[in-house]
Design a protein around this motif. Structure first.
Motif, PDB file in Angstrom:
ATOM      1  N   VAL A   1       0.826  -1.205   0.000  1.00 12.83           N
ATOM      2  CA  VAL A   1       0.000   0.000   0.000  1.00 12.83           C
ATOM      3  C   VAL A   1       0.864   1.260   0.000  1.00 12.83           C
ATOM      4  CG1 VAL A   1      -1.820   1.265   1.207  1.00 12.83           C
ATOM      5  CG2 VAL A   1      -1.804  -1.248   1.232  1.00 12.83           C
TER       6      VAL A   1
ATOM      7  N   ARG B   1       1.438   4.834   0.946  1.00 10.40           N
ATOM      8  CA  ARG B   1       0.938   5.711   2.001  1.00 10.40           C
ATOM      9  C   ARG B   1       1.078   7.173   1.596  1.00 10.40           C
ATOM     10  NH1 ARG B   1       2.809   3.673   7.747  1.00 10.40           N
ATOM     11  NH2 ARG B   1       4.389   5.250   7.392  1.00 10.40           N
TER      12      ARG B   1
ATOM     13  N   GLU C   1      -4.090   3.815  -0.798  1.00  9.33           N
ATOM     14  CA  GLU C   1      -4.856   3.624   0.432  1.00  9.33           C
ATOM     15  C   GLU C   1      -6.352   3.551   0.138  1.00  9.33           C
ATOM     16  OE1 GLU C   1      -3.304   6.947   2.704  1.00  9.33           O
ATOM     17  OE2 GLU C   1      -2.145   5.564   3.959  1.00  9.33           O
ATOM     18  N   GLU C   2      -6.803   4.331  -0.859  1.00 10.41           N
ATOM     19  CA  GLU C   2      -8.220   4.329  -1.231  1.00 10.41           C
ATOM     20  C   GLU C   2      -8.625   2.988  -1.840  1.00 10.41           C
ATOM     21  OE1 GLU C   2      -6.039   6.709  -2.065  1.00 10.41           O
ATOM     22  OE2 GLU C   2      -6.739   8.262  -0.661  1.00 10.41           O
ATOM     23  N   ASP C   3      -7.774   2.454  -2.728  1.00 12.67           N
ATOM     24  CA  ASP C   3      -8.074   1.157  -3.355  1.00 12.67           C
ATOM     25  C   ASP C   3      -8.120   0.045  -2.305  1.00 12.67           C
ATOM     26  OD1 ASP C   3      -8.220   2.266  -5.868  1.00 12.67           O
ATOM     27  OD2 ASP C   3      -6.140   1.805  -6.383  1.00 12.67           O
ATOM     28  N   PHE C   4      -7.184   0.102  -1.373  1.00 10.49           N
ATOM     29  CA  PHE C   4      -7.135  -0.918  -0.334  1.00 10.49           C
ATOM     30  C   PHE C   4      -8.373  -0.835   0.555  1.00 10.49           C
ATOM     31  CE2 PHE C   4      -5.034  -2.501   3.749  1.00 10.49           C
ATOM     32  CZ  PHE C   4      -5.228  -3.834   3.412  1.00 10.49           C
ATOM     33  N   LYS C   5      -8.777   0.375   0.894  1.00 10.72           N
ATOM     34  CA  LYS C   5      -9.976   0.565   1.708  1.00 10.72           C
ATOM     35  C   LYS C   5     -11.207   0.012   1.007  1.00 10.72           C
ATOM     36  CE  LYS C   5     -12.734   4.148   3.987  1.00 10.72           C
ATOM     37  NZ  LYS C   5     -12.925   5.604   4.196  1.00 10.72           N
ATOM     38  N   ALA C   6     -11.283   0.226  -0.331  1.00 16.12           N
ATOM     39  CA  ALA C   6     -12.430  -0.274  -1.097  1.00 16.12           C
ATOM     40  C   ALA C   6     -12.504  -1.790  -1.067  1.00 16.12           C
ATOM     41  CB  ALA C   6     -12.351   0.224  -2.537  1.00 16.12           C
TER      42      ALA C   6
ATOM     43  N   LEU D   1     -11.312  -3.734   1.395  1.00 16.08           N
ATOM     44  CA  LEU D   1     -11.691  -4.126   2.746  1.00 16.08           C
ATOM     45  C   LEU D   1     -13.184  -3.922   2.988  1.00 16.08           C
ATOM     46  CD1 LEU D   1      -8.696  -2.718   4.835  1.00 16.08           C
ATOM     47  CD2 LEU D   1      -9.062  -5.055   4.043  1.00 16.08           C
ATOM     48  N   GLU D   2     -13.753  -2.937   2.333  1.00 11.78           N
ATOM     49  CA  GLU D   2     -15.181  -2.661   2.520  1.00 11.78           C
ATOM     50  C   GLU D   2     -16.073  -3.768   1.963  1.00 11.78           C
ATOM     51  OE1 GLU D   2     -15.678   1.181   0.797  1.00 11.78           O
ATOM     52  OE2 GLU D   2     -15.080   2.251   2.633  1.00 11.78           O
TER      53      GLU D   2
ATOM     54  N   THR E   1     -11.265 -10.562   3.757  1.00 12.93           N
ATOM     55  CA  THR E   1      -9.839 -10.306   3.840  1.00 12.93           C
ATOM     56  C   THR E   1      -9.248 -10.583   2.466  1.00 12.93           C
ATOM     57  OG1 THR E   1      -9.272 -12.558   4.488  1.00 12.93           O
ATOM     58  CG2 THR E   1      -9.739 -10.996   6.257  1.00 12.93           C
TER      59      THR E   1
ATOM     60  N   THR F   1     -12.136  -8.047  -4.826  1.00 15.76           N
ATOM     61  CA  THR F   1     -11.093  -8.914  -4.275  1.00 15.76           C
ATOM     62  C   THR F   1     -10.823 -10.099  -5.189  1.00 15.76           C
ATOM     63  OG1 THR F   1     -11.778  -8.298  -2.044  1.00 15.76           O
ATOM     64  CG2 THR F   1     -10.388 -10.243  -2.264  1.00 15.76           C
TER      65      THR F   1
END
Length: 333
Positions: A50, A52, A93-98, A100-101, A105, A124
């Motif tokens: 990720v 940052r 960070e935005e892509d990773f958050k999407a 996780l939403e 996992t 995912t």
């Protein structure tokens, strides 16, 4: 029929680039006539790297949190991930958050099953498939060039853990050196080899598993094309039930493995087929910790095992001579 046929068989590389390259090299090292590579080819998970807000990258490797801006350090991390069979993806960070939403996992389908979550279509799973295709294309491009130089041939069959798209990708790279073998009978130096990627049901709900009844039908449809069972090879990814080749740790209700109890998890249908038809040779995988050899009636059966997470290639060199089993050698390195 060749007077003598030397085969190198390996399986369950699960995304490890190091093991794949070692496999190709082993064809020369062990001076064989042909290579047989059985699934599973797909890795099991994607590790996010990720970006940052301060310009550094963050990821986790074997429980260690890594934060770095050093490009060389990142290249080293990439190599480690490829060695252990992991995919990696650079994400904001935005892509990773999407991701996780979605409520899943990112680190693998087996992990999902343990947590009681079922992966369905979504970002995912799309990312996982993208990474599977990307690495497999790199492998096959490299293999075609390598095998041309060495004048070797490899028959490839997927395994139960391989996504359906794997078939399409392998077929795109078929050549005189790479042959897609699944659900077919191929002539290998005068020996007829029947290949099968599918398995009996597992706790993990993998892409290519089916009932024992359906496996019987699939196997029957393939092997009826064989003209001489006495010299035939059954290259079925799943091993026969209750043999030295199919012993796996017993799982509890939460799918946690036992430290001291094992159970045979192979296929009844595969065992029945071997006992009924008595081919010369059975080449199997699927159960990584159950490396072994035995005879089932007149049939010599093998599972070379797998230690792909360590970048160690497990294999077996088999020699057939004038329609008979001659010798074998397990390999590791």
């Amino acid at each position: 029929m060749l007077k003598q046929l030397k085969i190198f068989f390996a399986c369950d590389l699960h995304g490890s680039t190091m093991c794949f390259k070692k496999y190709l090299n082993a064809l020369q090292v062990y001076n064989v006539d042909v290579g047989i590579l059985s699934g599973d080819l797909c890795g099991k998970f994607v590790i996010p790297i990720v970006l940052r807000s301060d310009g550094s990258y963050e990821c986790r490797y074997m429980g260690e949190k890594i934060i770095t801006k050093d490009k060389e350090r990142l290249k080293e991390v990439e190599r480690k991930f490829e060695t252990m069979g992991a995919y990696y993806a650079y994400l904001t960070e935005e892509d990773f958050k999407a991701l996780l939403e979605e409520g899943k996992t990112i680190e693998g389908r087996i992990d999902e099953k343990v947590k009681g979550i079922t992966l369905s279509s979504g970002k995912t799973e799309e990312l996982f498939e993208e990474k599977v295709v990307e690495r497999l294309r790199k492998w096959l491009e490299y293999a075609n060039e390598y095998l041309k130089r060495t004048n070797k041939k490899v028959y490839i069959t997927p395994g139960n853990d391989d996504l359906p798209i794997v078939d399409e990708i392998i077929k795109q790279y078929e050549s005189e050196h790479i042959i897609f073998a699944d659900l077919k009978v191929n002539d290998i130096g005068g020996y007829e080899m029947a290949s099968l990627s599918w398995s009996n049901p597992t706790p993990w709900g993998t892409p290519r598993e089916t009932s024992e009844d359906n496996l019987r039908k699939i196997i029957s449809n393939i092997v009826q094309k064989i003209t001489n069972m006495e010299t035939a090879i059954f290259q079925f990814h799943v091993p026969p039930k209750d043999t030295l080749l199919d012993q796996a740790p017993k799982l509890d209700e939460k799918l946690r493995p036992s430290a001291d109890r094992t159970v045979g998890v192979g296929s009844v249908a595969v065992r029945e087929a071997i006992e009924r038809y008595q081919p010369l040779l059975g080449l199997h995988g699927h159960i990584h910790e159950s490396r072994g050899f035995q005879k089932l009636g007149k049939t010599y059966i093998f599972n070379p095992g797998s230690e792909y997470t360590e970048g160690i290639l497990k294999g077996v060199r088999v020699v057939l001579e004038e329609g008979k089993f001659k010798a074998y050698q397990f390999t590791s390195g």
